[in-house]
Design a protein around this motif. Structure first.
Motif, PDB file in Angstrom:
ATOM      1  N   MET A 185     -47.622  45.758 -71.955  1.00 36.88           N
ATOM      2  CA  MET A 185     -47.464  47.210 -71.899  1.00 36.88           C
ATOM      3  C   MET A 185     -46.211  47.635 -71.156  1.00 36.88           C
ATOM      4  O   MET A 185     -45.674  48.713 -71.404  1.00 36.88           O
ATOM      5  CB  MET A 185     -48.688  47.821 -71.203  1.00 36.88           C
ATOM      6  N   LEU A 186     -45.762  46.805 -70.223  1.00 35.51           N
ATOM      7  CA  LEU A 186     -44.653  47.211 -69.354  1.00 35.51           C
ATOM      8  C   LEU A 186     -43.290  46.797 -69.894  1.00 35.51           C
ATOM      9  O   LEU A 186     -42.272  47.058 -69.262  1.00 35.51           O
ATOM     10  CB  LEU A 186     -44.853  46.618 -67.953  1.00 35.51           C
ATOM     11  N   ALA A 187     -43.263  46.154 -71.070  1.00 36.16           N
ATOM     12  CA  ALA A 187     -41.994  45.665 -71.617  1.00 36.16           C
ATOM     13  C   ALA A 187     -40.904  46.747 -71.674  1.00 36.16           C
ATOM     14  O   ALA A 187     -39.742  46.449 -71.375  1.00 36.16           O
ATOM     15  CB  ALA A 187     -42.230  45.044 -72.995  1.00 36.16           C
ATOM     16  N   PRO A 188     -41.238  48.006 -72.010  1.00 38.81           N
ATOM     17  CA  PRO A 188     -40.171  49.015 -72.047  1.00 38.81           C
ATOM     18  C   PRO A 188     -39.462  49.201 -70.700  1.00 38.81           C
ATOM     19  O   PRO A 188     -38.294  49.579 -70.668  1.00 38.81           O
ATOM     20  CB  PRO A 188     -40.909  50.307 -72.447  1.00 38.81           C
ATOM     21  N   ASP A 189     -40.138  48.908 -69.591  1.00 44.18           N
ATOM     22  CA  ASP A 189     -39.485  48.975 -68.275  1.00 44.18           C
ATOM     23  C   ASP A 189     -38.271  48.059 -68.213  1.00 44.18           C
ATOM     24  O   ASP A 189     -37.365  48.277 -67.410  1.00 44.18           O
ATOM     25  CB  ASP A 189     -40.456  48.519 -67.173  1.00 44.18           C
ATOM     26  N   GLY A 190     -38.269  46.998 -69.028  1.00 44.93           N
ATOM     27  CA  GLY A 190     -37.159  46.050 -69.040  1.00 44.93           C
ATOM     28  C   GLY A 190     -36.293  46.200 -70.280  1.00 44.93           C
ATOM     29  O   GLY A 190     -35.549  45.294 -70.631  1.00 44.93           O
ATOM     30  N   GLY A 191     -36.426  47.345 -70.966  1.00 41.43           N
ATOM     31  CA  GLY A 191     -35.596  47.592 -72.143  1.00 41.43           C
ATOM     32  C   GLY A 191     -36.055  46.836 -73.375  1.00 41.43           C
ATOM     33  O   GLY A 191     -35.279  46.593 -74.294  1.00 41.43           O
ATOM     34  N   ILE A 192     -37.332  46.439 -73.415  1.00 39.84           N
ATOM     35  CA  ILE A 192     -37.881  45.734 -74.581  1.00 39.84           C
ATOM     36  C   ILE A 192     -38.885  46.670 -75.251  1.00 39.84           C
ATOM     37  O   ILE A 192     -39.883  47.061 -74.640  1.00 39.84           O
ATOM     38  CB  ILE A 192     -38.585  44.427 -74.159  1.00 39.84           C
TER      39      ILE A 192
END
Lengths: 281, 203, 219
Positions: C168-175
């Motif tokens: 769920m947190l992948a967007p925090d790393g630009g994914i």
């Protein structure tokens, strides 16, 4: 295009207690800078072309400017008040306009949905009328008599209370929040958002606090504020357009958004447009 | 643009039509809708929002919009009837044979009929549609589909180009294919994607 | 049971989440990971020489790998979460617990790079993270075809808890997580579990709550 009025402002670029002689490379408004300290521990900020930039050491942070500041760094009188604990919350990078980060900090209506059961909760979603002004004598945006129901307003709050707030914008990328102080009625806790514009759509946020709270361990205070800000981060990275629209028409404000409206107007008046868009896309 | 099964009631997904960013969502009663992926208040993506009953709410301030895209509630002002000017632009969305179709312009023809098939999965390929057609060894037909045999099963790959030279494939297989056969198709699709992307990387 | 905890750490959150879902009582000891770097100080290195968090302590036992902590906590507080009904299920759980290390090494690293300025080969982390998400997506498709809604079977196990936060947190790393419809539905069903708690970056499902009042009527 370089934004001259904003070039002459002060920006946070590091935590004073974490400086090293080798320094840390970062970006300020697109320009590579290095933030270091000299052998006595005093902060030194240099630009890529070798220029030494002006520096202030205040409120736990290093402040610098790429231009020639016409004003001294703003004052936070509470920072020197005895009995307050000063908290460096640490840096968080966000892919958003520095101005959007400040505007979000000025907003209370999102509390029930983004900071659920902490700073707000349904059905207590109503934003009562409050007062907003641009204080001409100090050239700052102020919002006062802001009230909101909060389930857990601060780390030191045991249960739900109606919290009083004041907001202050003394510089284009700085917001200071004054908030009901549960252990010390009559005083205000100070929570700030210092924003370093790295690019028009990228910033670093350095929250800082000056609190009356002798009980809560420092780490708990840091975690509480990081938790709150990181809940905002996923919002800030998903707003369209990326830049803050200063002209009406692109976004629809309501009475709850009076602070945001005044902030945008104040930015536009001063030509503080780094991170803003002027014409509806 | 999506498989019906991937958008059950109360789910919102982001997608594109003709490069335009959309939020597609299904209400509690099952109605499908496709809107601009942007709340008119502060520009937050509506695909991050939440569905209660027949309305979609923005996650940022909870502004909720009815099935026509009209704002019906602003939680910060619970007693206010929002002005009718506050609305989210919508596009046409229809469902047939387990696929959700959207059209930014009024569609001149209904979506193609896909009977005798079952929707398997959607997957995104980091390559344009033409590269996938080349790898599959066939042209994209008038329905916007590729019809290869994968793992010995007749498949229909509906091709949806999205920005960034990427393509989403919405894959259907013969409805009599067993679960094991469908799993084999899914693995064959992974293989097809690997081939297309590594050829692109090499080029 | 004591968890040395950081509010923004997905690996610490896994432990908090499983404790909440099983009703286990754990004591949280916040660690000043950022900006203080307290986890690299002598008292913490004495407990965990690898200098990482979480650290979990119970009755003299110290565990420092999140998958090991999940296994121990489940065994103690909710054995059904171990997913050891059959050898195959047990194998799948172990498979995903090991896999979760790849998520930490890719998405986890990309996230602290993008958020907290920690050094990383960001492009390599994002590529590896995308590959991990594709593998989870494909596995969930096959699980669905076998009649299973979760990674190791027809009910949630520690395999799901181990892989859920980074997914769920992948967007925090630009994914981006947009391309994965099965991951979207799977993470929704975890967020809908009774007792679920959130962490920053993972919002709760507001749709589980009813509207607080009637819609203001147009007159």
């Amino acid at each position: 295009m370089t934004d001259t009025p904003m070039l002459n402002e002060w920006y946070p670029v590091g935590i004073l207690t974490q400086l090293t002689k080798a320094g840390r490379d970062t970006l300020l408004m697109g320009e590579a800078i290095n933030v270091a300290c000299d052998s006595l521990g005093a902060p030194v900020v240099s630009a890529e072309d070798g220029r030494t930039l002006p520096v202030r050491a205040r409120y736990g942070h290093v402040w610098t400017s790429l231009g020639s500041p016409t004003k001294e760094l703003f004052d936070i009188p509470e920072a020197d008040q005895p009995g307050r604990r000063l908290v460096d919350v640490g840096v968080v990078r966000v892919k958003c306009s520095p101005l959007r980060a400040v505007e979000n900090f000025l907003d209370i209506a999102h509390f029930p949905f983004v900071h659920t059961d902490i700073l707000g909760a349904e059905p207590h979603t109503e934003v009562q009328r409050y007062e907003v002004q641009i204080r001409e004598e100090v050239d700052e945006v102020w919002a006062t008599k802001v009230k909101f129901y909060q389930p857990q307003a601060a780390k030191s709050a045991a249960g739900g209370i109606t919290t009083d707030y004041m907001y202050r914008v003394p510089a284009p990328t700085v917001s200071i929040l004054y908030k009901t102080c549960p252990p010390r009625p009559g005083e205000w806790d100070v929570i700030t958002l210092f924003v370093q514009p790295m690019a028009e759509d990228l910033c670093q946020v350095w929250p800082w606090m000056a609190l009356f709270d002798d009980q809560t361990p420092m780490t708990d205070l840091i975690h509480f504020q990081q938790m709150i800000f990181l809940q905002d981060r996923s919002i800030l990275e998903n707003q369209l357009p990326r830049l803050l629209p200063l002209d009406p028409g692109m976004e629809i404000p309501t009475r709850a958004d009076m602070t945001s409206v005044a902030y945008r107007r104040w930015l536009k008046r001063h030509g503080f447009t780094y991170g803003a868009q002027l014409v509806a896309a | 643009m999506a498989l019906s099964r991937d958008v059950p009631p109360q789910v919102v997904i982001p997608t594109f039509v003709d490069g335009r960013e959309l939020a597609v969502w299904r209400s509690q009663s099952g109605r499908i809708a496709a809107w601009d992926d942007r709340c008119p208040h502060r520009g937050m993506r509506l695909s991050h929002g939440f569905v209660r009953g027949e309305s979609l709410s923005c996650i940022y301030h909870g502004w909720s919009y009815n099935e026509a895209g009209l704002c019906q509630r602003i939680p910060a002002h619970p007693d206010l009837v929002p002005p009718e000017a506050i609305r989210v632009p919508t596009v046409a969305a229809v469902e047939s044979d387990g696929i959700i179709w959207v059209a930014s312009e009024p569609a001149s023809q209904p979506p193609p009929t896909l009977t005798g098939l079952v929707a398997l999965r959607s997957l995104t390929v980091e390559a344009p549609a033409t590269a996938i057609a080349t790898a599959a060894g066939m042209p994209i037909d008038q329905d916007g589909a590729l019809r290869p045999d994968l793992a010995g099963i007749a498949c229909v790959l509906l091709v949806q180009p999205i920005p960034g030279d990427r393509t989403v494939l919405h894959v259907l297989v013969a409805s009599n294919a067993s679960p094991a056969a469908q799993a084999a198709v899914s693995r064959a699709l992974e293989d097809l994607r690997r081939r297309v992307e590594s050829e692109r990387l090499a080029a | 049971m004591i968890l040395y905890d950081y509010i923004l750490s997905p690996d610490c959150y896994k432990v908090r989440l499983l404790a909440a879902l099983t009703g286990a009582r754990i004591t949280l000891r916040p660690v000043d990971f950022h900006p203080g770097g307290e986890h690299k100080t002598a008292p913490f290195l004495a407990m965990n020489p690898s200098g990482t968090i979480p650290i979990f302590e119970d009755d003299g036992l110290i565990l420092t790998e999140s998958s090991a902590i999940l296994t121990y906590l489940a065994a103690k507080a909710g054995p059904a979460w171990l997913g050891d009904d059959t050898p195959a299920m047990r194998g799948r759980v172990a498979q995903w617990l090991a896999f979760s290390q790849r998520l930490s090494a890719s998405i986890g690293k990309a996230r602290v790079h993008d958020m907290l300025n920690k050094p990383a080969d960001i492009q390599a982390c994002r590529r590896a993270g995308t590959q991990c998400l594709r593998e989870i997506e494909a596995a969930l498709v096959e699980q669905r075809l076998a009649g299973h809604a979760f990674l190791a079977g027809d009910r949630p196990t520690i395999a799901d808890i181990a892989c859920f936060p980074h997914s769920m947190l992948a967007p925090d790393g630009g994914i981006s997580v947009d391309p994965y419809p099965s991951i979207r539905l799977w993470t929704r069903s975890i967020r809908a579990l009774p007792g679920f708690i959130e962490m920053p970056g993972i919002h709760r499902l507001h749709d589980l709550k009813p509207e607080p009042g009637p819609i203001p009527e147009r007159v």
